[in-house]
Design a protein around this motif. Structure first.
Motif, PDB file in Angstrom:
ATOM      1  N   PRO A   1     -32.583 -21.783 -13.226  1.00  0.00           N
ATOM      2  CA  PRO A   1     -33.261 -22.024 -11.984  1.00  0.00           C
ATOM      3  C   PRO A   1     -33.472 -23.376 -11.522  1.00  0.00           C
ATOM      4  O   PRO A   1     -32.985 -23.528 -10.423  1.00  0.00           O
ATOM      5  CB  PRO A   1     -34.554 -21.604 -12.823  1.00  0.00           C
ATOM      6  CG  PRO A   1     -34.342 -20.709 -13.643  1.00  0.00           C
ATOM      7  CD  PRO A   1     -33.161 -21.341 -14.310  1.00  0.00           C
ATOM      8  N   HIS A   2     -33.276 -24.403 -12.333  1.00  0.00           N
ATOM      9  CA  HIS A   2     -33.410 -25.878 -11.887  1.00  0.00           C
ATOM     10  C   HIS A   2     -32.101 -26.302 -11.201  1.00  0.00           C
ATOM     11  O   HIS A   2     -32.450 -27.175 -10.186  1.00  0.00           O
ATOM     12  CB  HIS A   2     -33.577 -26.736 -13.213  1.00  0.00           C
ATOM     13  CG  HIS A   2     -34.963 -26.893 -13.737  1.00  0.00           C
ATOM     14  ND1 HIS A   2     -36.017 -26.722 -13.314  1.00  0.00           N
ATOM     15  CD2 HIS A   2     -35.237 -26.841 -15.150  1.00  0.00           C
ATOM     16  CE1 HIS A   2     -36.963 -26.675 -14.009  1.00  0.00           C
ATOM     17  NE2 HIS A   2     -36.723 -26.569 -15.204  1.00  0.00           N
ATOM     18  N   ASN A   3     -31.121 -25.783 -11.384  1.00  0.00           N
ATOM     19  CA  ASN A   3     -29.788 -26.207 -10.784  1.00  0.00           C
ATOM     20  C   ASN A   3     -29.561 -25.491  -9.372  1.00  0.00           C
ATOM     21  O   ASN A   3     -29.506 -26.148  -8.425  1.00  0.00           O
ATOM     22  CB  ASN A   3     -28.542 -25.742 -11.533  1.00  0.00           C
ATOM     23  CG  ASN A   3     -28.485 -26.602 -12.788  1.00  0.00           C
ATOM     24  OD1 ASN A   3     -28.992 -27.778 -13.259  1.00  0.00           O
ATOM     25  ND2 ASN A   3     -27.679 -25.955 -13.791  1.00  0.00           N
ATOM     26  N   VAL A   4     -30.390 -24.221  -9.194  1.00  0.00           N
ATOM     27  CA  VAL A   4     -30.168 -23.331  -8.123  1.00  0.00           C
ATOM     28  C   VAL A   4     -31.193 -24.047  -7.224  1.00  0.00           C
ATOM     29  O   VAL A   4     -30.940 -24.166  -6.039  1.00  0.00           O
ATOM     30  CB  VAL A   4     -30.711 -21.913  -8.385  1.00  0.00           C
ATOM     31  CG1 VAL A   4     -30.715 -21.150  -7.109  1.00  0.00           C
ATOM     32  CG2 VAL A   4     -29.680 -21.407  -9.196  1.00  0.00           C
ATOM     33  N   GLU A   5     -32.462 -24.465  -7.699  1.00  0.00           N
ATOM     34  CA  GLU A   5     -33.240 -25.052  -6.773  1.00  0.00           C
ATOM     35  C   GLU A   5     -32.854 -26.509  -6.232  1.00  0.00           C
ATOM     36  O   GLU A   5     -33.020 -26.680  -4.978  1.00  0.00           O
ATOM     37  CB  GLU A   5     -34.833 -25.150  -7.720  1.00  0.00           C
ATOM     38  CG  GLU A   5     -35.397 -24.001  -7.795  1.00  0.00           C
ATOM     39  CD  GLU A   5     -36.368 -24.294  -9.057  1.00  0.00           C
ATOM     40  OE1 GLU A   5     -36.664 -25.511  -9.475  1.00  0.00           O
ATOM     41  OE2 GLU A   5     -36.877 -23.222  -9.448  1.00  0.00           O
ATOM     42  N   ALA A   6     -32.216 -27.146  -7.208  1.00  0.00           N
ATOM     43  CA  ALA A   6     -31.529 -28.656  -6.491  1.00  0.00           C
ATOM     44  C   ALA A   6     -30.705 -28.351  -5.674  1.00  0.00           C
ATOM     45  O   ALA A   6     -30.573 -29.158  -4.569  1.00  0.00           O
ATOM     46  CB  ALA A   6     -31.043 -29.424  -7.996  1.00  0.00           C
ATOM     47  N   ALA A   7     -29.650 -27.225  -5.802  1.00  0.00           N
ATOM     48  CA  ALA A   7     -28.660 -27.066  -4.779  1.00  0.00           C
ATOM     49  C   ALA A   7     -29.412 -26.524  -3.496  1.00  0.00           C
ATOM     50  O   ALA A   7     -29.098 -26.954  -2.375  1.00  0.00           O
ATOM     51  CB  ALA A   7     -27.722 -26.152  -5.235  1.00  0.00           C
ATOM     52  N   SER A   8     -30.195 -25.858  -3.467  1.00  0.00           N
ATOM     53  CA  SER A   8     -30.974 -25.242  -2.476  1.00  0.00           C
ATOM     54  C   SER A   8     -31.684 -26.246  -1.657  1.00  0.00           C
ATOM     55  O   SER A   8     -31.597 -26.158  -0.392  1.00  0.00           O
ATOM     56  CB  SER A   8     -31.929 -24.081  -2.875  1.00  0.00           C
ATOM     57  OG  SER A   8     -32.617 -23.607  -1.624  1.00  0.00           O
ATOM     58  N   ALA A   9     -32.287 -27.343  -2.345  1.00  0.00           N
ATOM     59  CA  ALA A   9     -33.022 -28.352  -1.721  1.00  0.00           C
ATOM     60  C   ALA A   9     -32.171 -29.127  -0.821  1.00  0.00           C
ATOM     61  O   ALA A   9     -32.809 -29.805   0.121  1.00  0.00           O
ATOM     62  CB  ALA A   9     -33.989 -29.120  -2.545  1.00  0.00           C
ATOM     63  N   LEU A  10     -30.927 -29.428  -1.114  1.00  0.00           N
ATOM     64  CA  LEU A  10     -29.794 -30.028  -0.546  1.00  0.00           C
ATOM     65  C   LEU A  10     -29.153 -29.198   0.655  1.00  0.00           C
ATOM     66  O   LEU A  10     -28.152 -29.851   1.363  1.00  0.00           O
ATOM     67  CB  LEU A  10     -28.810 -30.311  -1.343  1.00  0.00           C
ATOM     68  CG  LEU A  10     -29.458 -31.552  -2.387  1.00  0.00           C
ATOM     69  CD1 LEU A  10     -28.172 -31.849  -3.370  1.00  0.00           C
ATOM     70  CD2 LEU A  10     -29.880 -32.881  -1.635  1.00  0.00           C
ATOM     71  N   GLY A  11     -29.519 -27.888   0.843  1.00  0.00           N
ATOM     72  CA  GLY A  11     -29.067 -27.035   2.051  1.00  0.00           C
ATOM     73  C   GLY A  11     -27.974 -26.221   1.513  1.00  0.00           C
ATOM     74  O   GLY A  11     -27.503 -25.427   2.384  1.00  0.00           O
ATOM     75  N   PHE A  12     -27.543 -26.220   0.491  1.00  0.00           N
ATOM     76  CA  PHE A  12     -26.665 -25.097  -0.289  1.00  0.00           C
ATOM     77  C   PHE A  12     -27.369 -23.725  -0.240  1.00  0.00           C
ATOM     78  O   PHE A  12     -28.273 -23.678  -0.161  1.00  0.00           O
ATOM     79  CB  PHE A  12     -25.959 -25.461  -1.767  1.00  0.00           C
ATOM     80  CG  PHE A  12     -25.227 -26.570  -1.739  1.00  0.00           C
ATOM     81  CD1 PHE A  12     -23.629 -26.797  -1.796  1.00  0.00           C
ATOM     82  CD2 PHE A  12     -25.771 -28.001  -1.865  1.00  0.00           C
ATOM     83  CE1 PHE A  12     -22.965 -27.973  -1.703  1.00  0.00           C
ATOM     84  CE2 PHE A  12     -25.032 -29.114  -1.995  1.00  0.00           C
ATOM     85  CZ  PHE A  12     -23.801 -29.031  -1.757  1.00  0.00           C
ATOM     86  N   ILE A  13     -26.392 -22.863   0.015  1.00  0.00           N
ATOM     87  CA  ILE A  13     -26.581 -21.373  -0.116  1.00  0.00           C
ATOM     88  C   ILE A  13     -26.625 -21.282  -1.692  1.00  0.00           C
ATOM     89  O   ILE A  13     -25.870 -20.874  -2.182  1.00  0.00           O
ATOM     90  CB  ILE A  13     -25.674 -20.422   0.546  1.00  0.00           C
ATOM     91  CG1 ILE A  13     -25.466 -20.943   1.979  1.00  0.00           C
ATOM     92  CG2 ILE A  13     -26.047 -19.073   0.279  1.00  0.00           C
ATOM     93  CD1 ILE A  13     -24.473 -20.402   2.609  1.00  0.00           C
ATOM     94  N   ALA A  14     -27.828 -21.228  -2.286  1.00  0.00           N
ATOM     95  CA  ALA A  14     -27.844 -21.108  -3.783  1.00  0.00           C
ATOM     96  C   ALA A  14     -28.170 -19.845  -4.358  1.00  0.00           C
ATOM     97  O   ALA A  14     -29.316 -19.262  -3.774  1.00  0.00           O
ATOM     98  CB  ALA A  14     -28.937 -22.378  -4.351  1.00  0.00           C
ATOM     99  N   LEU A  15     -27.556 -19.162  -5.148  1.00  0.00           N
ATOM    100  CA  LEU A  15     -27.813 -18.030  -5.687  1.00  0.00           C
ATOM    101  C   LEU A  15     -28.044 -18.141  -7.262  1.00  0.00           C
ATOM    102  O   LEU A  15     -27.143 -19.001  -7.886  1.00  0.00           O
ATOM    103  CB  LEU A  15     -26.744 -17.036  -5.632  1.00  0.00           C
ATOM    104  CG  LEU A  15     -26.151 -16.812  -3.987  1.00  0.00           C
ATOM    105  CD1 LEU A  15     -25.110 -15.934  -3.874  1.00  0.00           C
ATOM    106  CD2 LEU A  15     -27.585 -16.225  -3.362  1.00  0.00           C
ATOM    107  N   ARG A  16     -28.965 -17.415  -7.684  1.00  0.00           N
ATOM    108  CA  ARG A  16     -29.099 -17.561  -9.172  1.00  0.00           C
ATOM    109  C   ARG A  16     -28.508 -16.368  -9.909  1.00  0.00           C
ATOM    110  O   ARG A  16     -28.746 -15.376  -9.419  1.00  0.00           O
ATOM    111  CB  ARG A  16     -30.678 -17.348  -9.467  1.00  0.00           C
ATOM    112  CG  ARG A  16     -30.657 -17.556 -11.084  1.00  0.00           C
ATOM    113  CD  ARG A  16     -32.204 -17.798 -11.593  1.00  0.00           C
ATOM    114  NE  ARG A  16     -32.170 -18.047 -12.848  1.00  0.00           N
ATOM    115  CZ  ARG A  16     -33.285 -17.386 -13.706  1.00  0.00           C
ATOM    116  NH1 ARG A  16     -34.108 -16.667 -13.045  1.00  0.00           N
ATOM    117  NH2 ARG A  16     -33.057 -17.377 -15.004  1.00  0.00           N
ATOM    118  N   PHE A  17     -27.673 -16.485 -10.839  1.00  0.00           N
ATOM    119  CA  PHE A  17     -26.732 -15.587 -11.530  1.00  0.00           C
ATOM    120  C   PHE A  17     -27.638 -15.030 -12.544  1.00  0.00           C
ATOM    121  O   PHE A  17     -28.153 -15.503 -13.273  1.00  0.00           O
ATOM    122  CB  PHE A  17     -25.506 -16.038 -12.001  1.00  0.00           C
ATOM    123  CG  PHE A  17     -24.867 -14.812 -12.785  1.00  0.00           C
ATOM    124  CD1 PHE A  17     -24.042 -14.011 -12.061  1.00  0.00           C
ATOM    125  CD2 PHE A  17     -24.840 -14.789 -14.020  1.00  0.00           C
ATOM    126  CE1 PHE A  17     -23.189 -13.102 -12.518  1.00  0.00           C
ATOM    127  CE2 PHE A  17     -24.173 -13.733 -14.928  1.00  0.00           C
ATOM    128  CZ  PHE A  17     -23.296 -13.010 -13.893  1.00  0.00           C
TER     129      PHE A  17
END
Length: 63
Positions: free
Chosen positions: A30-46
């Protein structure tokens, strides 16, 4: 650098000429997905392959 350090995501985007808003990032942490999302990436949690396939189809990444 290591995930979820924002500098890592930004450096990878720079090196590979990626636009975060057009780049899908998949991770099971979750922390990695949240970090990517905060930077604008389309972040999906597997969590499972079936759900990831659905998410990628929804984004137009799979036929």
């Amino acid at each position: 650098m290591a995930k979820p350090d924002p500098l890592l995501f930004l450096r990878m985007a720079e090196v590979h000429h990626l636009t975060p808003q057009r780049t899908v990032f998949v991770d099971d942490t979750p922390h990695n997905v949240e970090a990517a999302s905060a930077l604008g990436f389309i972040a999906l949690r597997f969590s499972e392959a079936t759900q990831l396939r659905k998410d990628l189809r929804r984004l137009g990444g799979l036929a």
